[in-house]
Design a protein around this motif. Sequence first.
Motif, PDB file in Angstrom:
ATOM      1  N   SER A  10      55.121  43.132  32.493  1.00  0.00           N
ATOM      2  CA  SER A  10      56.467  43.495  32.946  1.00  0.00           C
ATOM      3  C   SER A  10      57.362  42.282  33.184  1.00  0.00           C
ATOM      4  O   SER A  10      58.581  42.392  33.138  1.00  0.00           O
ATOM      5  CB  SER A  10      56.390  44.348  34.212  1.00  0.00           C
ATOM      6  N   GLU A  54      48.484  46.404  31.902  1.00  0.00           N
ATOM      7  CA  GLU A  54      49.141  46.326  33.208  1.00  0.00           C
ATOM      8  C   GLU A  54      49.441  47.729  33.717  1.00  0.00           C
ATOM      9  O   GLU A  54      49.944  48.578  32.977  1.00  0.00           O
ATOM     10  CB  GLU A  54      50.431  45.518  33.109  1.00  0.00           C
ATOM     11  N   LEU A  55      49.143  47.964  34.984  1.00  0.00           N
ATOM     12  CA  LEU A  55      49.424  49.249  35.628  1.00  0.00           C
ATOM     13  C   LEU A  55      50.797  49.204  36.287  1.00  0.00           C
ATOM     14  O   LEU A  55      51.374  48.126  36.468  1.00  0.00           O
ATOM     15  CB  LEU A  55      48.346  49.543  36.673  1.00  0.00           C
ATOM     16  N   PRO A  56      51.360  50.354  36.670  1.00  0.00           N
ATOM     17  CA  PRO A  56      52.683  50.380  37.294  1.00  0.00           C
ATOM     18  C   PRO A  56      52.802  49.526  38.561  1.00  0.00           C
ATOM     19  O   PRO A  56      53.876  49.015  38.864  1.00  0.00           O
ATOM     20  CB  PRO A  56      52.906  51.863  37.612  1.00  0.00           C
ATOM     21  N   ASP A  57      51.695  49.320  39.289  1.00  0.00           N
ATOM     22  CA  ASP A  57      51.751  48.489  40.495  1.00  0.00           C
ATOM     23  C   ASP A  57      51.601  46.997  40.179  1.00  0.00           C
ATOM     24  O   ASP A  57      51.430  46.192  41.067  1.00  0.00           O
ATOM     25  CB  ASP A  57      50.694  48.930  41.503  1.00  0.00           C
ATOM     26  N   ARG A  58      51.664  46.635  38.892  1.00  0.00           N
ATOM     27  CA  ARG A  58      51.591  45.274  38.359  1.00  0.00           C
ATOM     28  C   ARG A  58      50.190  44.679  38.403  1.00  0.00           C
ATOM     29  O   ARG A  58      50.002  43.508  38.107  1.00  0.00           O
ATOM     30  CB  ARG A  58      52.587  44.338  39.029  1.00  0.00           C
ATOM     31  N   SER A  59      49.179  45.456  38.784  1.00  0.00           N
ATOM     32  CA  SER A  59      47.812  44.959  38.658  1.00  0.00           C
ATOM     33  C   SER A  59      47.394  45.102  37.195  1.00  0.00           C
ATOM     34  O   SER A  59      47.994  45.862  36.438  1.00  0.00           O
ATOM     35  CB  SER A  59      46.858  45.717  39.588  1.00  0.00           C
ATOM     36  N   ARG A  78      39.672  44.855  37.713  1.00  0.00           N
ATOM     37  CA  ARG A  78      41.091  44.876  38.092  1.00  0.00           C
ATOM     38  C   ARG A  78      41.440  43.598  38.836  1.00  0.00           C
ATOM     39  O   ARG A  78      40.718  43.168  39.722  1.00  0.00           O
ATOM     40  CB  ARG A  78      41.345  46.093  38.976  1.00  0.00           C
TER      41      ARG A  78
END
Length: 79
Positions: A10, A54-59, A78
């Motif tokens: 992101s 990348e996940l929505p929480d930026r992890s 993760r």
Amino acid sequence: GGDRNPTVLSDGRVLFSSWLRDGFGLMAISWAGEDLNPFCGTQDSALAQLEACELPDRSVVFVESSGDGGGVGGRLARV
């Protein structure tokens, strides 16, 4: 030849698996091809870190393989 599985984060960096000394670790580079940095190296006897996302929480999650299973699968990690 030793880089695979690129994905765009992101913040605009490109995250990819890169062949290091003993296996694949995660590297990040800017979209312009500058500032190459290790993102997550191979630790705990891991042979490969592949298929990062990348996940929505930026992890970031990725498949981490130790090579002892005989296949290309592994555990989900993760960071």
